[in-house]
Design an enzyme around this catalytic site. Structure first.
Site, PDB file in Angstrom:
ATOM      1  N   HIS A   1       0.849  -1.141  -0.096  1.00  0.00           N
ATOM      2  CA  HIS A   1      -0.021   0.001  -0.006  1.00  0.00           C
ATOM      3  C   HIS A   1       0.948   1.295   0.048  1.00  0.00           C
ATOM      4  O   HIS A   1       1.853   1.456   0.839  1.00  0.00           O
ATOM      5  CB  HIS A   1      -0.925   0.134   1.101  1.00  0.00           C
TER       6      HIS A   1
ATOM      7  N   TYR B   1      -8.869   5.216   8.417  1.00  0.00           N
ATOM      8  CA  TYR B   1      -9.001   5.535   9.840  1.00  0.00           C
ATOM      9  C   TYR B   1      -9.728   6.696   9.976  1.00  0.00           C
ATOM     10  O   TYR B   1      -9.694   7.702   9.552  1.00  0.00           O
ATOM     11  CB  TYR B   1      -7.547   6.102  10.131  1.00  0.00           C
TER      12      TYR B   1
HETATM   13  C1  PHB Z   1      -5.704  -4.669  11.051  1.00  0.00           C
HETATM   14  O1  PHB Z   1      -5.553  -5.015   9.761  1.00  0.00           O
HETATM   15  O2  PHB Z   1      -5.842  -5.521  11.784  1.00  0.00           O
HETATM   16  C2  PHB Z   1      -4.833  -3.432  11.418  1.00  0.00           C
HETATM   17  C3  PHB Z   1      -4.563  -2.386  10.748  1.00  0.00           C
HETATM   18  C4  PHB Z   1      -4.029  -1.213  10.986  1.00  0.00           C
HETATM   19  C5  PHB Z   1      -4.092  -1.023  12.132  1.00  0.00           C
HETATM   20  C6  PHB Z   1      -4.686  -1.873  13.474  1.00  0.00           C
HETATM   21  C7  PHB Z   1      -5.102  -3.098  12.944  1.00  0.00           C
HETATM   22  O3  PHB Z   1      -3.625   0.295  12.843  1.00  0.00           O
END
Ligand code: PHB
Ligand code: APR
Length: 389
Positions: free
Chosen positions: A72, A200
């Site tokens: 990514h 996020y």
């Molecule tokens: C996940 O894919 O489980 C994951 C990805 C990013 C994060 C935390 C968990 O910051």
């Protein structure tokens, strides 16, 4: 001596350390409390910094990751319907790899089996002894029988609830902790991701994260009160809440399906210092915990392993102990910076129960600043892709 390094804990830290040491001709024995099936059933995070990717390749366990992982170039942070793109590659020249920790652990077990390393599962009552003598020893119980191994060094890779950290006398340890008043409810589902990159999401209803493992497997989270139980959350309730927290353009693309795993994890920041006690060294979750918001947990374990394998190799192969003397300081320097980043991401993206009206405005202003300032985005990107070792 029975072996050169006894490693307590067969999670990613212990396995990677063992693999790197074995490749340099150093003998190890791994003692793991649980069964292998149990270790491999734990669903953990899924983002590897580029430094972690390179470490796994160097350890000879990168082939499946390079085949099946997804590179990514960036990620999205959102404030209600506004999406802020952080282009890691344009801002830092680096990228990250989407590849689940469970897969990393499986690859490491396979490589260690091929190496012929002794991995003892089902050990109980591990005791770490003689740490200030000429050699250390580790006692444990297996099938009701007490056993003892002598070694030059002990690596405490046994996670937050392990025995290694507690072996350092309480009055010689300093612990730093922040417990956050919420947890993450996560589900795994065979559905396509809502976006090509992770999202996020900050919303007035609380945080959500849209993550993924591949084109038909997603990992999605919502912030929940600590009092909530998994049973309170049907799949339908989860998807409804998740979609309300996503920006409209992502929510529109949401495809829901049955969950194949569902769990709640509390959020905590924790560091125990020092990382060395005589012949014992703490590595990974045994020494520190980060909230998952910055995806730093596994990556910090990898950088600890990087420093420690260099140090142990110099001590055992060349009699040079400067690395083991410096391990705690070197590792903690990087750990504290990842602590700061994880705390900052957590604070910027979560709603704290009972917070004042000012707090939500600060989150929105942080996200607006990211949207408008390349300098701010570069700072976030530099930390997310991983600070140099
Ligand atoms: C996940 O894919 O489980 C994951 C990805 C990013 C994060 C935390 C968990 O910051
Ligand atoms: N004796 C032997 N093994 C033990 C003991 C003990 N007393 N206590 C715990 N263990 C084992 C656990 O069963 C577990 O398999 O130690 C292992 C520790 O593994 P993890 O908890 O996965 O920790 P670590 O290997 O440091 O992995 C890095 O960073 O943020 C996280 O999710 C990330 O788990 C990952 C971690």
């Amino acid at each position: 001596m029975d072996t050169q390094v006894v490693i307590i804990g067969g999670g990613p830290s212990g396995l990677l350390l063992s693999q790197l040491l074995n490749r340099e001709g150093i003998a190890t024995v791994i003692l793991e409390r649980s069964s292998r099936a149990h270790v491999l059933s734990r669903i953990r995070a899924g983002i590897l910094e580029w430094g972690s990717v390179e470490m796994l390749r160097e350890a000879g366990v990168g082939a499946r990751m390079d085949r099946e992982g997804f590179v990514h170039d960036g990620t999205y942070l959102t404030d209600e319907d506004q999406m802020v793109h952080i282009d890691f590659h344009a801002l830092t020249g680096k990228r990250v790899m989407v590849y689940g920790q469970t897969e990393v652990t499986q690859d490491l077990y396979r490589a260690q089996d091929a190496m012929g390393t002794t991995i003892v599962h089902g050990v109980e009552d591990v005791r770490i002894l003689d740490l200030d003598g000429a050699q250390a020893s580790v006692e444990y119980v297996l099938n009701g029988e007490r056993k003892r191994l002598s070694c030059a060094y002990v690596a405490g890779c046994d996670g937050f609830h392990g025995v290694s950290r507690k072996t350092i006398p309480e009055d010689r340890r300093r612990e730093f902790e922040r417990v956050y008043p919420f947890g993450w409810l996560g589900i795994l589902s065979h559905t396509p991701p809502v976006s090509d990159e992770l999202i996020y999401a900050n919303s007035p209803r609380g945080f959500a994260l849209a993550s993924m493992r591949n084109a038909n497997l997603v990992r999605c989270y919502v912030q929940v009160p600590l009092s909530d139980k998994v049973e309170d959350w049907s799949d339908a309730r989860f998807w409804d809440e998740f979609s309300r927290r996503l920006p409209a353009q992502a929510a529109e693309r949401l495809v829901t399906g049955p969950s194949i795993e569902k769990s709640i994890a509390p959020l905590r920041s924790f560091v125990s210092e020092p990382l060395r006690w005589g012949r014992l060294f703490l590595v990974g979750d045994a020494a520190h915990i980060v909230p998952p918001t910055g995806a730093k947990g596994l990556n910090l374990a990898v950088s600890d392993v990087f420093y420690l394998h260099q140090a142990l190799s110099a001590a055992l192969k060349a009699g040079d102990e400067t690395g083991i003397d410096g391990y705690s300081g070197r590792a903690l320097n990087r750990i504290w910076k990842a602590m700061r980043f994880s705390w900052q991401m957590t604070t910027m993206l979560h709603r704290f129960d009972g917070e004042d009206s000012f707090a939500a405005q600060m989150r929105r202003a942080s996200l607006r600043h990211l949207a408008e300032s390349e300098t701010a985005r570069r700072d976030l990107a530099e930390n997310y892709v991983g600070l140099p070792y």
